[in-house]
Write a protein that holds these residues in place. Structure first.
Motif, PDB file in Angstrom:
ATOM      1  N   GLU A  64      72.307  60.262 106.422  1.00  0.00           N
ATOM      2  CA  GLU A  64      73.589  60.934 106.193  1.00  0.00           C
ATOM      3  C   GLU A  64      73.366  62.342 105.654  1.00  0.00           C
ATOM      4  OE1 GLU A  64      77.447  59.089 104.454  1.00  0.00           O
ATOM      5  OE2 GLU A  64      76.512  60.191 102.797  1.00  0.00           O
ATOM      6  N   ILE A  65      72.399  62.507 104.746  1.00  0.00           N
ATOM      7  CA  ILE A  65      72.075  63.836 104.221  1.00  0.00           C
ATOM      8  C   ILE A  65      71.693  64.769 105.366  1.00  0.00           C
ATOM      9  CG2 ILE A  65      70.411  65.143 102.834  1.00  0.00           C
ATOM     10  CD1 ILE A  65      70.240  62.578 101.027  1.00  0.00           C
ATOM     11  N   VAL A  66      70.836  64.286 106.257  1.00  0.00           N
ATOM     12  CA  VAL A  66      70.415  65.085 107.411  1.00  0.00           C
ATOM     13  C   VAL A  66      71.614  65.423 108.294  1.00  0.00           C
ATOM     14  CG1 VAL A  66      69.080  65.028 109.552  1.00  0.00           C
ATOM     15  CG2 VAL A  66      68.043  64.237 107.418  1.00  0.00           C
ATOM     16  N   ALA A  91      80.000  74.570  99.371  1.00  0.00           N
ATOM     17  CA  ALA A  91      79.898  73.495  98.371  1.00  0.00           C
ATOM     18  C   ALA A  91      79.128  72.307  98.933  1.00  0.00           C
ATOM     19  CB  ALA A  91      81.290  73.068  97.918  1.00  0.00           C
ATOM     20  N   TYR A  92      79.415  71.952 100.176  1.00  0.00           N
ATOM     21  CA  TYR A  92      78.735  70.796 100.770  1.00  0.00           C
ATOM     22  C   TYR A  92      77.263  71.090 101.065  1.00  0.00           C
ATOM     23  CZ  TYR A  92      82.522  67.452 101.121  1.00  0.00           C
ATOM     24  OH  TYR A  92      83.492  66.515 100.821  1.00  0.00           O
ATOM     25  N   LEU A  93      76.922  72.350 101.299  1.00  0.00           N
ATOM     26  CA  LEU A  93      75.516  72.697 101.479  1.00  0.00           C
ATOM     27  C   LEU A  93      74.753  72.461 100.174  1.00  0.00           C
ATOM     28  CD1 LEU A  93      73.115  73.833 102.986  1.00  0.00           C
ATOM     29  CD2 LEU A  93      73.964  76.150 102.500  1.00  0.00           C
ATOM     30  N   ALA A 112      74.488  68.636  99.670  1.00  0.00           N
ATOM     31  CA  ALA A 112      73.548  67.958 100.562  1.00  0.00           C
ATOM     32  C   ALA A 112      72.102  68.241 100.151  1.00  0.00           C
ATOM     33  CB  ALA A 112      73.788  68.378 102.010  1.00  0.00           C
ATOM     34  N   VAL A 113      71.815  69.466  99.744  1.00  0.00           N
ATOM     35  CA  VAL A 113      70.451  69.809  99.305  1.00  0.00           C
ATOM     36  C   VAL A 113      70.133  69.091  97.994  1.00  0.00           C
ATOM     37  CG1 VAL A 113      68.973  71.695  98.514  1.00  0.00           C
ATOM     38  CG2 VAL A 113      70.433  72.007 100.530  1.00  0.00           C
ATOM     39  N   PHE A 125      81.181  61.389  93.394  1.00  0.00           N
ATOM     40  CA  PHE A 125      80.019  62.254  93.544  1.00  0.00           C
ATOM     41  C   PHE A 125      80.105  63.167  94.770  1.00  0.00           C
ATOM     42  CE2 PHE A 125      78.689  58.320  91.378  1.00  0.00           C
ATOM     43  CZ  PHE A 125      78.504  58.863  90.123  1.00  0.00           C
ATOM     44  N   PHE A 126      81.321  63.502  95.175  1.00  0.00           N
ATOM     45  CA  PHE A 126      81.529  64.541  96.172  1.00  0.00           C
ATOM     46  C   PHE A 126      81.714  65.870  95.446  1.00  0.00           C
ATOM     47  CE2 PHE A 126      82.803  60.850  98.736  1.00  0.00           C
ATOM     48  CZ  PHE A 126      82.146  61.129  99.927  1.00  0.00           C
ATOM     49  N   PRO A 127      81.348  66.998  96.081  1.00  0.00           N
ATOM     50  CA  PRO A 127      81.427  68.290  95.380  1.00  0.00           C
ATOM     51  C   PRO A 127      82.859  68.739  95.141  1.00  0.00           C
ATOM     52  CG  PRO A 127      80.889  68.631  97.695  1.00  0.00           C
ATOM     53  CD  PRO A 127      80.870  67.139  97.474  1.00  0.00           C
ATOM     54  N   LEU A 128      83.082  69.322  93.979  1.00  0.00           N
ATOM     55  CA  LEU A 128      84.385  69.882  93.647  1.00  0.00           C
ATOM     56  C   LEU A 128      84.427  71.391  93.855  1.00  0.00           C
ATOM     57  CD1 LEU A 128      85.224  67.870  90.397  1.00  0.00           C
ATOM     58  CD2 LEU A 128      86.353  67.690  92.614  1.00  0.00           C
TER      59      LEU A 128
END
Length: 583
Positions: A374-376, A400-402, A405-406, A432-435
């Motif tokens: 999923e990260i990939v 934010a999602y970049l 994911a990193v 734990f999703f980015p805000l």
């Protein structure tokens, strides 16, 4: 069915930006001074300057009005009720509402920050921000004096969503609420119709479950959205925009979580949810608009505003922490006080601690194959690469999602000395999703391993703008962290710079790798790597788990040929990555 409702507006689609937007509005030239195109435009320009929005080619006065409208609808600022009010004039309706309430600190000016708005600005932790949004959405009702043309009877949209989710959690094979199913929910405005809404959702699911294949299921989804759009006299895209907004805002209350792309009740908050639902929706209606506005501007009462309930929640989270293995001496003591505000400060601290416990568990799970895949997939989506059809990736905030994911990628590589929440500077929600992105004046991520420290910076900028935007800050951040580490552990510090493409000017800046403290040069190690290269490394991680020491050897190998000019150095880095992939 009624015309669909939605929180805020579809321009302010991401509620995570509201707090930063309100902070901009705190400027005395804007607070209480938003009448007229000039001031509306000024608000938009200041939001753009603060990085809250990307104004682009949008008319600034239009953007300013949209953000102002969102703030006033949710009670974070006062509203302008009287037409043809000139700048600087006070609104008679506001004056009437606040005349016996000097504690509100309001002057009667339209678009002035309310106690609710100021509380949101002052909220430092995610948990505090969630409570601010919870108070706002519990108070929010439509129609109202602010939004008068939304139906005959008032109702509370957020309570309605909680009621539907509670009913759905009790059905056989509970799944939560999908974004498409939210289209059904937002078509109703009557708390007595919860059972009817749930039945419609179950009927829709039965039809969808009978379809074979993703294409067939998507067709049924689109048919429902088309039906809802036709009934409301809207385009299907508008219905989807509404469902998107209604999916986002409840999650910022902390009471609603995201599981398998569906809204569910947050199990950690079930006692509070049950207490709210037991009290039912507190609706004033248009005939009691003074009381409604007071509640909206102050923020609704919460069950934890009661001393007994606050103590119960403190004890509950204390037991959750102990059951999770946290030593009792590390848990804040319960004060012997009747001050509810003090009790709730302790409760919020316990919630933060428990969230950190859950984050450690989340971090340990990132090493699993499915998580790495999923990260990939997220990284590939951001890098504009095709992804496996098994992953339905939706990204609303690419920067934010970049970062997120990193961060997850290095959690997967693991063996961190610092804690997962210490490794990121951006905030995450209860799932734990980015805000949002990491704030300025510091790196995006700092990973401390046993033998070295890795400072990670990511960007989506390209071309010569990349060096201008990133060259100085990245070097400064790495140099500052190097100084901090030298003063403590003395571990070597590396910088990793990730971007879709690496501009030669950026590479040259990092190749030279010098940061001056006064007249003293400090030589720093920063390796620029493309997202494509990093993705290939993480794909190798799927088949052959490597550790942080091996990653460090890659960095060292990339630094050896840095005496070459930028284009040649980039080619040498590519060779190092290729050798690593086949090794």
């Amino acid at each position: 069915m009624n015309s669909p409702w939605h929180f805020g507006n579809t321009t302010v689609r991401n509620p995570m930006r509201i707090r930063d937007g309100l902070a901009v509005l705190k400027n005395p030239t804007l607070n209480g001074h938003l009448i007229g195109k000039e001031q509306e435009s000024l608000l938009a320009y200041e939001l753009d300057k603060a990085g809250v929005i990307n104004l682009g080619q949008t008319d600034p006065d239009f953007m300013g009005r949209k953000w102002r409208s969102c703030f006033s609808q949710l009670g974070f600022i006062t509203h302008k009720f009287t037409r043809n009010l000139n700048p600087g004039e006070k609104d008679p309706i506001i004056i009437e509402v606040i005349k016996d309430h000097p504690e509100l600190g309001l002057t009667g000016q339209p678009y002035q920050l309310t106690p609710s708005g100021l509380r949101m600005i002052e909220a430092e932790t995610v948990q505090e921000q969630q409570e601010c949004m919870l108070r706002a959405l519990l108070a929010y009702e439509i129609p109202s004096l602010i939004e008068p043309n939304n139906g005959e009877y008032s109702f509370n949209p957020f309570i309605f969503i909680l009621q539907v989710l509670k009913k759905l959690s009790a059905v056989e094979n509970p799944r939560g609420l999908s974004s498409v199913e939210m289209g059904i929910v937002q078509s109703y405005r009557d708390h007595s119709k919860v059972d009817q809404v749930v039945q419609e959702i179950l009927n829709f699911r039965a039809e969808r479950d009978a379809a074979i294949g993703r294409v067939a299921r998507r067709k049924i989804d689109n048919q429902l959205l088309e039906k809802l759009a036709n009934a409301a006299g809207l385009k299907r895209g508008s219905i989807k925009d509404y469902t998107d907004v209604n999916f986002r805002y409840p999650r910022l209350t902390g009471l609603v979580s995201l599981k398998d792309k569906r809204l569910v009740l947050n199990e950690k908050k079930l006692p509070v949810i049950d207490a709210i639902l037991a009290g039912g929706p507190k609706i004033y209606g248009k005939e009691n608009h003074h009381k409604y506005l007071l509640r909206l501007w102050k923020g609704a009462e919460l069950p934890t505003d009661n001393e007994a309930t606050a103590r119960e929640e403190i004890l509950r989270f204390k037991h959750l922490l102990i059951d999770s293995g946290v030593q009792p001496e590390l848990i804040p003591l319960i004060p012997d006080t009747q001050d509810v505000a003090e009790l709730n400060q302790i409760r919020l601290r316990l919630e933060v601690l428990y969230q950190q416990v859950l984050e450690k568990k989340f971090a340990s799970e990132q090493n699993a194959d499915e998580q790495v895949k999923e990260i990939v997939a997220y990284l590939k989506s951001i890098d504009r690469q095709p992804i496996d059809d098994a992953y339905d990736i939706e990204i609303d905030d690419e920067p934010a999602y970049l970062e997120w994911a990193v961060w997850r990628a290095f959690l997967a590589i693991n063996q961190l000395v610092n804690k997962p929440h210490e490794a990121r500077r951006f905030r995450v929600d209860q799932d734990f999703f980015p805000l949002g992105c990491a704030p300025g004046n510091g790196p995006d991520m700092i990973f401390e391993f046993e033998d070295y420290v890795l400072v990670v910076e990511v960007t989506l900028t390209s071309s010569s703008r990349q060096e201008a935007a990133e060259g100085e800050p990245v070097r400064r951040h790495v140099a500052k962290e190097k100084a901090n580490v030298n003063a403590t552990t003395g571990k070597p510090v590396y910088g990793l710079f990730l971007a879709r493409t690496i501009d030669n000017n950026t590479a040259e800046t990092f190749r030279i790798g010098v940061w001056y403290n006064g007249d003293e040069p400090d030589f720093i190690n920063i390796v620029p790597i493309t997202l494509k290269q990093f993705i290939l490394m993480m794909e190798k991680f799927l088949t052959k788990r490597f550790d942080n020491r091996e990653f460090r050897r890659v960095l060292d190998s990339c630094l050896i040929p840095r005496n070459a000019h930028a284009p040649a150095w980039k080619r040498e880095i590519q060779k190092v990555v290729e050798q690593f992939l086949v090794g």
